[in-house]
Design a protein around this motif. Structure first.
Motif, PDB file in Angstrom:
ATOM      1  N   VAL A   1       0.789 -62.641 -63.580  1.00 43.10           N
ATOM      2  CA  VAL A   1       1.137 -63.463 -64.724  1.00 43.10           C
ATOM      3  C   VAL A   1       2.617 -63.789 -64.537  1.00 43.10           C
ATOM      4  CG1 VAL A   1       1.330 -63.549 -67.216  1.00 43.10           C
ATOM      5  CG2 VAL A   1      -0.455 -62.176 -66.166  1.00 43.10           C
ATOM      6  N   GLU A   2       2.941 -65.088 -64.551  1.00 40.49           N
ATOM      7  CA  GLU A   2       4.339 -65.419 -64.327  1.00 40.49           C
ATOM      8  C   GLU A   2       4.991 -65.845 -65.636  1.00 40.49           C
ATOM      9  OE1 GLU A   2       4.127 -68.139 -61.069  1.00 40.49           O
ATOM     10  OE2 GLU A   2       4.673 -66.560 -59.671  1.00 40.49           O
ATOM     11  N   ILE A   3       6.077 -65.178 -65.973  1.00 36.25           N
ATOM     12  CA  ILE A   3       6.794 -65.519 -67.192  1.00 36.25           C
ATOM     13  C   ILE A   3       7.977 -66.407 -66.797  1.00 36.25           C
ATOM     14  CG2 ILE A   3       8.132 -64.582 -69.109  1.00 36.25           C
ATOM     15  CD1 ILE A   3       6.365 -62.030 -68.736  1.00 36.25           C
ATOM     16  N   PRO A   4       8.023 -67.636 -67.298  1.00 35.17           N
ATOM     17  CA  PRO A   4       9.092 -68.544 -66.889  1.00 35.17           C
ATOM     18  C   PRO A   4      10.445 -68.077 -67.412  1.00 35.17           C
ATOM     19  CG  PRO A   4       7.813 -69.505 -68.659  1.00 35.17           C
ATOM     20  CD  PRO A   4       7.117 -68.239 -68.282  1.00 35.17           C
ATOM     21  N   LEU A   5      11.455 -68.286 -66.601  1.00 33.45           N
ATOM     22  CA  LEU A   5      12.814 -67.918 -67.003  1.00 33.45           C
ATOM     23  C   LEU A   5      13.729 -69.100 -66.741  1.00 33.45           C
ATOM     24  CD1 LEU A   5      13.131 -64.424 -65.275  1.00 33.45           C
ATOM     25  CD2 LEU A   5      12.724 -64.830 -67.689  1.00 33.45           C
ATOM     26  N   SER A   6      14.744 -69.239 -67.550  1.00 31.78           N
ATOM     27  CA  SER A   6      15.764 -70.233 -67.230  1.00 31.78           C
ATOM     28  C   SER A   6      17.120 -69.602 -67.473  1.00 31.78           C
ATOM     29  CB  SER A   6      15.590 -71.480 -68.105  1.00 31.78           C
ATOM     30  OG  SER A   6      15.804 -71.135 -69.450  1.00 31.78           O
ATOM     31  N   HIS A   7      18.130 -70.127 -66.766  1.00 28.94           N
ATOM     32  CA  HIS A   7      19.455 -69.529 -66.894  1.00 28.94           C
ATOM     33  C   HIS A   7      20.108 -70.013 -68.179  1.00 28.94           C
ATOM     34  CE1 HIS A   7      23.321 -67.913 -65.714  1.00 28.94           C
ATOM     35  NE2 HIS A   7      22.693 -67.263 -64.758  1.00 28.94           N
ATOM     36  N   ALA A   8      20.807 -69.104 -68.836  1.00 27.59           N
ATOM     37  CA  ALA A   8      21.394 -69.446 -70.127  1.00 27.59           C
ATOM     38  C   ALA A   8      22.522 -70.467 -69.975  1.00 27.59           C
ATOM     39  CB  ALA A   8      21.912 -68.195 -70.814  1.00 27.59           C
ATOM     40  N   ARG A   9      23.278 -70.361 -68.879  1.00 28.17           N
ATOM     41  CA  ARG A   9      24.444 -71.234 -68.736  1.00 28.17           C
ATOM     42  C   ARG A   9      24.202 -72.345 -67.727  1.00 28.17           C
ATOM     43  NH1 ARG A   9      27.713 -66.706 -69.181  1.00 28.17           N
ATOM     44  NH2 ARG A   9      28.139 -66.278 -71.374  1.00 28.17           N
TER      45      ARG A   9
ATOM     46  N   PHE B   1       9.431 -64.507 -63.749  1.00 23.33           N
ATOM     47  CA  PHE B   1       9.275 -63.061 -63.646  1.00 23.33           C
ATOM     48  C   PHE B   1       7.800 -62.762 -63.452  1.00 23.33           C
ATOM     49  CE2 PHE B   1       8.496 -58.830 -65.169  1.00 23.33           C
ATOM     50  CZ  PHE B   1       9.498 -58.123 -64.529  1.00 23.33           C
ATOM     51  N   PRO B   2       7.442 -62.247 -62.252  1.00 22.74           N
ATOM     52  CA  PRO B   2       6.026 -62.001 -61.996  1.00 22.74           C
ATOM     53  C   PRO B   2       5.581 -60.638 -62.529  1.00 22.74           C
ATOM     54  CG  PRO B   2       7.299 -61.658 -60.000  1.00 22.74           C
ATOM     55  CD  PRO B   2       8.282 -61.917 -61.106  1.00 22.74           C
ATOM     56  N   VAL B   3       4.498 -60.605 -63.294  1.00 24.00           N
ATOM     57  CA  VAL B   3       3.855 -59.332 -63.647  1.00 24.00           C
ATOM     58  C   VAL B   3       2.589 -59.274 -62.814  1.00 24.00           C
ATOM     59  CG1 VAL B   3       2.902 -57.933 -65.486  1.00 24.00           C
ATOM     60  CG2 VAL B   3       4.776 -59.476 -65.975  1.00 24.00           C
TER      61      VAL B   3
ATOM     62  N   LYS C   1       9.715 -58.047 -76.611  1.00 21.82           N
ATOM     63  CA  LYS C   1       8.480 -58.380 -77.358  1.00 21.82           C
ATOM     64  C   LYS C   1       7.529 -59.183 -76.472  1.00 21.82           C
ATOM     65  CE  LYS C   1       8.177 -56.858 -81.475  1.00 21.82           C
ATOM     66  NZ  LYS C   1       9.489 -56.604 -82.070  1.00 21.82           N
ATOM     67  N   VAL C   2       8.099 -60.178 -75.748  1.00 17.93           N
ATOM     68  CA  VAL C   2       7.258 -61.003 -74.877  1.00 17.93           C
ATOM     69  C   VAL C   2       6.685 -60.147 -73.752  1.00 17.93           C
ATOM     70  CG1 VAL C   2       7.200 -63.035 -73.397  1.00 17.93           C
ATOM     71  CG2 VAL C   2       8.649 -63.019 -75.434  1.00 17.93           C
ATOM     72  N   MET C   3       7.535 -59.304 -73.170  1.00  7.48           N
ATOM     73  CA  MET C   3       7.094 -58.449 -72.068  1.00  7.48           C
ATOM     74  C   MET C   3       5.992 -57.496 -72.532  1.00  7.48           C
ATOM     75  SD  MET C   3       8.490 -59.103 -69.320  1.00  7.48           S
ATOM     76  CE  MET C   3       9.748 -60.156 -68.690  1.00  7.48           C
ATOM     77  N   GLU C   4       6.109 -57.036 -73.766  1.00  5.69           N
ATOM     78  CA  GLU C   4       5.115 -56.087 -74.289  1.00  5.69           C
ATOM     79  C   GLU C   4       3.730 -56.708 -74.395  1.00  5.69           C
ATOM     80  OE1 GLU C   4       6.577 -54.437 -77.905  1.00  5.69           O
ATOM     81  OE2 GLU C   4       7.637 -52.839 -76.841  1.00  5.69           O
ATOM     82  N   ARG C   5       3.675 -58.036 -74.418  1.00  6.01           N
ATOM     83  CA  ARG C   5       2.377 -58.692 -74.470  1.00  6.01           C
ATOM     84  C   ARG C   5       1.653 -58.590 -73.137  1.00  6.01           C
ATOM     85  NH1 ARG C   5       3.807 -64.485 -76.493  1.00  6.01           N
ATOM     86  NH2 ARG C   5       5.128 -63.905 -78.237  1.00  6.01           N
TER      87      ARG C   5
END
Lengths: 491, 53
Positions: free
Chosen positions: A267-275, A283-285, A420-424
């Motif tokens: 399951v891939e959780i999309p990430l983007s850089h804050a700056r 982030f692969p689970v 919270k998202v990761m806990e899902r």
């Protein structure tokens, strides 16, 4: 005063291998890894001093040998057994949060490292002493007793000598693992498991009668095709089982394929850089998130239960041992509690319709069910503990993502929100993955594997090799682009 | 990798034994060469002992 202050003087003084200063070139890392591997093979071939020359008593670890590495009767008799057992204790204590150690705090890190080593030393004594003094798997030689201590009856000092050797061997394994972890590629324990399983696998494929007293897969098929080996009984049976072994081949290939495929299910959780706008990541689970390593803990637990049975039997004898506890024949449990708790390791142990002495179908069914329950439930539980204690849990990963300056698009940039998202995902994926791996290990054992390497051994080898490959690829990337080193947090 | 096993990028999985950066000043340090050399010498010693007795 907590246990920490009391144990601190001991734990902080445990010897450790020095860390390399600065970057170790990839070639040098490979050098250390290969060197330690050669040393490992050398030590598995050095027979213990003071051991009777003709030993036919079999292997103490029996079928568990392939995942516990080492070699029976050699300096590495104990293999990685004490390390794995110590790790079980640590996982259980850590998973239940009884240790009170925060692995982000440098002080606690030192304590944790020390505790690992103290536990391994304790386990060397706990498994080594009964193995040498209370069982007959390492029979001391009367000649050596006569030569050294004057009488062939002085077996106690010879036993002590044997214990000293296997203890030194086990401590060496611990430090060899540390050398590889700090100076080489991957982990030493992983490497030793691959080494011992691969050795069996190659033997199962290519061994010939003249060389090793067993016929491997390919020589057997050459024999079948040229008519050198007679096919007795029904043709289907001969091709599927002995000597054709097609079923074992299919199972082995199937496990390989499933593990490699499952490594890519995620399951891939999309990430983007804050700056930095446009800098994106994922982030692969992974399905086998906790990897297969927790499985070895479940198997080692079963091994230790059998170990207890062997010791009890050798102390109580045939008469003293109650029947409900265990009935032994040729050193193998054939009835009682220890029989039901013994995992099914090969086809011969359960296929009552082909192999005559396999036992009563009902007994076998109970035994398989117990093994399956232990592996599936145990696999899931240890996977959860593993994720928590190695910093792969929701809380730690959320912190890591936060620290790397990334965020999940659409959510506030805050570790609690990321958690919270990761806990899902993480707990569910971990449990499913752990149970799946447990199921696969039992299935592979039931169907048989090439060289009799056991399902867990095969699963471990494929997944460790895959990890090793990934790590080598990462290393090479860093070699080529020194800039990447800073990105991966290197020095 | 800065802190060894536990910092292999985001996705990390340690070996069975975990090693951290932090080290105590009191700890006894062993050179990796010493470990390998001791292993080889120990093996040879045991082989020689078997040969002699």
């Amino acid at each position: 005063m907590s246990w920490k202050e009391a144990a601190e003087p001991v734990l902080t003084r445990m010897p450790s291998v020095t860390r390399p200063e600065g970057h170790v070139p990839f070639r040098r890392k490979l050098g250390w890894t290969a060197g330690v591997l050669v040393l490992y093979f050398f030590l598995t071939n050095v027979t213990l001093f003071g051991l009777q020359t003709q030993t036919t008593s079999g292997d103490f670890y029996g079928q568990f040998r392939s995942i516990l590495a080492g070699s029976t009767g050699s300096l590495l008799q104990l293999g990685i057994g004490p390390i794995v057992t110590a790790s079980i204790v640590l996982q259980l204590l850590g998973g239940a949060n009884l240790l009170g150690l925060d692995t982000d705090d440098p002080r606690d890190q030192v304590l944790y490292q020390g505790l690992q080593k103290v536990l391994v030393l304790a386990m060397i004594c706990l498994t080594g002493l009964p193995m040498v003094f209370a069982s007959n798997y390492l029979p001391p030689s009367g000649e050596v007793a006569a030569a050294l201590f004057g009488s062939s009856g002085a077996l106690m000092p010879v036993r002590a000598l044997i214990f000293a050797q296997i203890a030194v061997g086990a401590v060496l394994i611990l430090f060899m693992d540390e050398v590889i972890s700090k100076w080489g590629v991957g982990s030493g324990i992983g490497l030793f498991i691959i080494a011992s399983v691969s050795q069996q696998l190659v033997a199962g494929l290519f061994a010939t009668e003249a060389l090793a007293n067993v016929t491997g897969f390919f020589p057997a098929w050459v024999g079948i095709v040229t008519g050198g080996i007679d096919l007795e009984g029904s043709l289907l049976e001969a091709l599927l089982f002995e000597p054709g072994n097609l079923l074992a081949m299919v199972t082995t290939l199937f496990i390989f394929a499933v593990v490699v495929y499952a490594e890519s299910v995620r399951v891939e959780i999309p990430l983007s850089h804050a700056r930095v706008k446009g800098a994106r990541g994922r982030f692969p689970v992974k399905l086998i998130y906790a990897s297969v390593l927790p499985m070895i803990l479940v198997r080692a637990l079963q091994a230790n239960v059998q170990f207890l049975g062997q010791i009890l039997y050798s102390q109580l004898g045939d008469v003293g041992m109650p029947d409900w506890l265990g009935v032994y024949s040729d050193g193998q449990p054939v009835g009682g509690l220890f029989y039901y708790l013994d995992p099914v390791q090969s086809r011969e142990q359960w296929m009552w319709f082909i192999y005559a002495p396999a036992g009563d179908p009902l007994d076998i069914a109970v035994r398989v069910l117990i093994d399956l329950t232990v592996m599936v439930v145990g696999g899931a539980i240890f996977a959860i503990f593993w994720v928590e204690t190695t910093g792969m849990g929701p809380e730690s990963t959320a912190q890591q993502i936060q620290n790397s300056g990334m965020q999940i698009p659409g959510f506030r940039r805050n570790p609690q929100v990321i958690e919270k998202v990761m806990e899902r995902y993480i707990p569910q994926v971990t449990v499913i993955g752990g149970a799946l791996v447990g199921f696969l290990a039992v299935l592979a054992n039931l169907l048989g594997t090439i060289g009799g390497v056991s399902g867990t051994g095969l699963l471990l080898t494929v997944s460790i090799t895959y990890k090793l490959y990934e790590e080598i690829a990462e290393e090479q990337l860093m070699e080529m682009h020194p800039m990447m080193r800073t990105m991966f947090g290197g020095d | 990798m800065s802190s060894g096993q536990n910092s292999g990028g985001l996705m990390s999985s340690a070996g069975l034994v975990r090693y951290f950066d932090a080290e105590d000043r009191n700890a006894v340090r062993i050179d990796p060469k010493t470990v390998v050399a001791f292993g080889v010498l120990f093996g040879v010693l045991v082989m020689l002992l078997r040969f002699m007795v």
